[in-house]
Design a protein around this motif. Structure first.
Motif, mmCIF file in Angstrom:
data_model
loop_
_atom_site.group_PDB
_atom_site.id
_atom_site.type_symbol
_atom_site.label_atom_id
_atom_site.label_comp_id
_atom_site.label_asym_id
_atom_site.label_seq_id
_atom_site.Cartn_x
_atom_site.Cartn_y
_atom_site.Cartn_z
ATOM 1 N N ALA A 114 0.862 -1.182 0.000
ATOM 2 C CA ALA A 114 0.000 0.000 0.000
ATOM 3 C C ALA A 114 0.894 1.226 0.000
ATOM 4 C CB ALA A 114 -0.927 0.003 1.209
ATOM 5 N N VAL A 115 0.396 2.305 -0.602
ATOM 6 C CA VAL A 115 1.187 3.526 -0.697
ATOM 7 C C VAL A 115 0.300 4.731 -0.406
ATOM 8 C CG1 VAL A 115 0.802 3.700 -3.199
ATOM 9 C CG2 VAL A 115 2.772 4.848 -2.174
ATOM 10 N N TYR A 116 0.922 5.749 0.186
ATOM 11 C CA TYR A 116 0.187 6.942 0.627
ATOM 12 C C TYR A 116 0.767 8.182 -0.028
ATOM 13 C CZ TYR A 116 -0.604 10.828 3.947
ATOM 14 O OH TYR A 116 -0.878 12.041 4.524
ATOM 15 N N TYR A 117 -0.114 8.991 -0.631
ATOM 16 C CA TYR A 117 0.270 10.264 -1.238
ATOM 17 C C TYR A 117 -0.524 11.403 -0.613
ATOM 18 C CZ TYR A 117 2.623 7.833 -5.084
ATOM 19 O OH TYR A 117 3.476 7.059 -5.834
ATOM 20 N N GLU A 118 0.067 12.588 -0.647
ATOM 21 C CA GLU A 118 -0.661 13.812 -0.311
ATOM 22 C C GLU A 118 -0.718 14.665 -1.570
ATOM 23 O OE1 GLU A 118 1.139 15.748 3.013
ATOM 24 O OE2 GLU A 118 0.457 14.241 4.459
ATOM 25 N N LEU A 119 -1.933 14.955 -2.022
ATOM 26 C CA LEU A 119 -2.135 15.711 -3.246
ATOM 27 C C LEU A 119 -2.776 17.053 -2.935
ATOM 28 C CD1 LEU A 119 -3.567 12.865 -5.525
ATOM 29 C CD2 LEU A 119 -1.176 13.552 -5.214
ATOM 30 N N GLU A 120 -2.475 18.034 -3.759
ATOM 31 C CA GLU A 120 -3.020 19.376 -3.593
ATOM 32 C C GLU A 120 -4.104 19.629 -4.638
ATOM 33 O OE1 GLU A 120 -2.085 21.513 -1.134
ATOM 34 O OE2 GLU A 120 -0.851 19.846 -0.384
ATOM 35 N N PHE A 121 -5.266 20.089 -4.166
ATOM 36 C CA PHE A 121 -6.367 20.418 -5.056
ATOM 37 C C PHE A 121 -6.892 21.808 -4.719
ATOM 38 C CE2 PHE A 121 -6.368 15.805 -4.843
ATOM 39 C CZ PHE A 121 -6.501 15.456 -6.181
ATOM 40 N N LYS A 122 -7.372 22.489 -5.737
ATOM 41 C CA LYS A 122 -7.990 23.780 -5.500
ATOM 42 C C LYS A 122 -9.242 23.595 -4.648
ATOM 43 C CE LYS A 122 -6.377 26.322 -9.564
ATOM 44 N NZ LYS A 122 -6.771 27.066 -10.787
ATOM 45 N N GLU A 123 -9.485 24.553 -3.760
ATOM 46 C CA GLU A 123 -10.679 24.490 -2.938
ATOM 47 C C GLU A 123 -11.912 24.415 -3.832
ATOM 48 O OE1 GLU A 123 -10.710 27.784 -0.307
ATOM 49 O OE2 GLU A 123 -9.008 27.089 0.871
ATOM 50 N N GLY A 124 -12.855 23.557 -3.426
ATOM 51 C CA GLY A 124 -14.059 23.383 -4.215
ATOM 52 C C GLY A 124 -13.892 22.433 -5.383
ATOM 53 N N TYR A 125 -12.810 21.632 -5.370
ATOM 54 C CA TYR A 125 -12.564 20.689 -6.456
ATOM 55 C C TYR A 125 -13.684 19.653 -6.533
ATOM 56 C CZ TYR A 125 -11.100 17.096 -3.091
ATOM 57 O OH TYR A 125 -11.079 16.178 -2.079
ATOM 58 N N ASN A 126 -13.791 18.997 -7.680
ATOM 59 C CA ASN A 126 -14.803 17.970 -7.899
ATOM 60 C C ASN A 126 -14.204 16.600 -7.595
ATOM 61 O OD1 ASN A 126 -16.426 15.933 -9.157
ATOM 62 N ND2 ASN A 126 -17.318 17.454 -10.529
ATOM 63 N N PRO A 127 -14.562 15.974 -6.467
ATOM 64 C CA PRO A 127 -13.934 14.700 -6.077
ATOM 65 C C PRO A 127 -14.104 13.596 -7.112
ATOM 66 C CG PRO A 127 -15.147 15.646 -4.239
ATOM 67 C CD PRO A 127 -15.506 16.448 -5.440
ATOM 68 N N GLU A 128 -15.287 13.512 -7.719
ATOM 69 C CA GLU A 128 -15.499 12.438 -8.693
ATOM 70 C C GLU A 128 -14.624 12.633 -9.927
ATOM 71 O OE1 GLU A 128 -19.087 11.031 -11.598
ATOM 72 O OE2 GLU A 128 -19.535 11.018 -9.437
ATOM 73 N N ALA A 129 -14.565 13.874 -10.424
ATOM 74 C CA ALA A 129 -13.751 14.149 -11.610
ATOM 75 C C ALA A 129 -12.280 13.893 -11.326
ATOM 76 C CB ALA A 129 -13.959 15.587 -12.072
ATOM 77 N N GLU A 130 -11.796 14.341 -10.172
ATOM 78 C CA GLU A 130 -10.388 14.133 -9.826
ATOM 79 C C GLU A 130 -10.121 12.659 -9.563
ATOM 80 O OE1 GLU A 130 -8.164 16.259 -10.197
ATOM 81 O OE2 GLU A 130 -9.084 18.235 -10.020
ATOM 82 N N GLY A 131 -11.080 11.973 -8.925
ATOM 83 C CA GLY A 131 -10.925 10.544 -8.678
ATOM 84 C C GLY A 131 -10.828 9.754 -9.969
ATOM 85 N N LEU A 132 -11.627 10.131 -10.947
ATOM 86 C CA LEU A 132 -11.577 9.450 -12.242
ATOM 87 C C LEU A 132 -10.269 9.737 -12.970
ATOM 88 C CD1 LEU A 132 -15.262 9.939 -13.448
ATOM 89 C CD2 LEU A 132 -14.177 7.796 -12.738
#
Length: 207
Positions: A114-132
């Motif tokens: 298993a691996v762990y990352y910390e990613l930066e997203f603009k506030e109000g990002y779309n979780p589904e779109a970024e997840g895809l």
């Protein structure tokens, strides 16, 4: 493929081809470590970068597995490609464990991590779109490392599993809950799989 295309052109003996590569991920999110690894500088990242206060940090946990070829190298190569495509080195990676195949029979055991990352997203990002987008990165890396074919299902609609050189699954993506045809987060089977939970708990003490 490029070589074959050139050879198919009548009268062409040789050709010089310049390939331009850019990671799938937003370059403004790349860490200093990733920039150094790729031989880039801060000016490259700063193009188009916004105010850092407009971003939030989101935790990403992935599961990796391999039971074909050089299993350890497959995992290591997948991690290297993830670092590049996600634009940042992983924050933590578990030990490698060897496990029996889950959901099908095979003489080839898996190596899992298993691996762990910390990613930066603009506030109000779309979780589904970024997840895809993350899912497409994972699937693209699987294909680059030799995985072929599409998911198979039996007459009951249940997934049919088989040997594979690499498998990358999204387990957790912050506190987001995603339920669409292509992606379910948190991963709906993670708690049923010791080969997922043992490495995951090693790097996530909140579970």
């Amino acid at each position: 493929q490029v070589k074959d295309a050139v050879e198919d052109v009548p009268g062409v003996v040789s050709a010089k081809i310049d390939l331009v590569w850019e990671p799938i991920w937003d370059k403004s999110r790349m860490s200093e470590e990733a920039l150094v690894e790729l031989g880039l500088d801060e000016d490259w990242r700063s193009e188009g970068a916004g105010d850092s206060s407009d971003y939030e940090t989101v935790e990403l946990y992935l599961s990796l597995g391999s039971n074909q070829g050089d299993r350890r190298k497959n995992i290591e190569d997948a991690l290297s490609l993830l670092n590049i495509e996600l634009g940042t080195p992983f924050k933590a990676v578990s030990s490698l464990i060897e496990t029996d195949p889950w959901g099908f029979e095979s003489d080839e055991k898996f190596i899992n991590a298993a691996v762990y990352y910390e990613l930066e997203f603009k506030e109000g990002y779309n979780p589904e779109a970024e997840g895809l987008m993350i899912l497409e990165i994972c699937k693209s890396i699987e294909r680059r490392l030799g995985r072929t074919g599409n998911p198979q299902y039996d007459e009951k609609g249940e997934r049919v599993y088989s040997d594979r050189p690499i498998d990358i699954d999204i387990l957790l993506f912050g506190d987001n809950k995603i339920d669409c045809e292509e992606l379910t987060v948190p991963h709906k089977l993670m708690y049923e799989r010791d080969f997922v939970m043992i490495p995951l708990k090693e790097i996530n003490n909140k579970l």
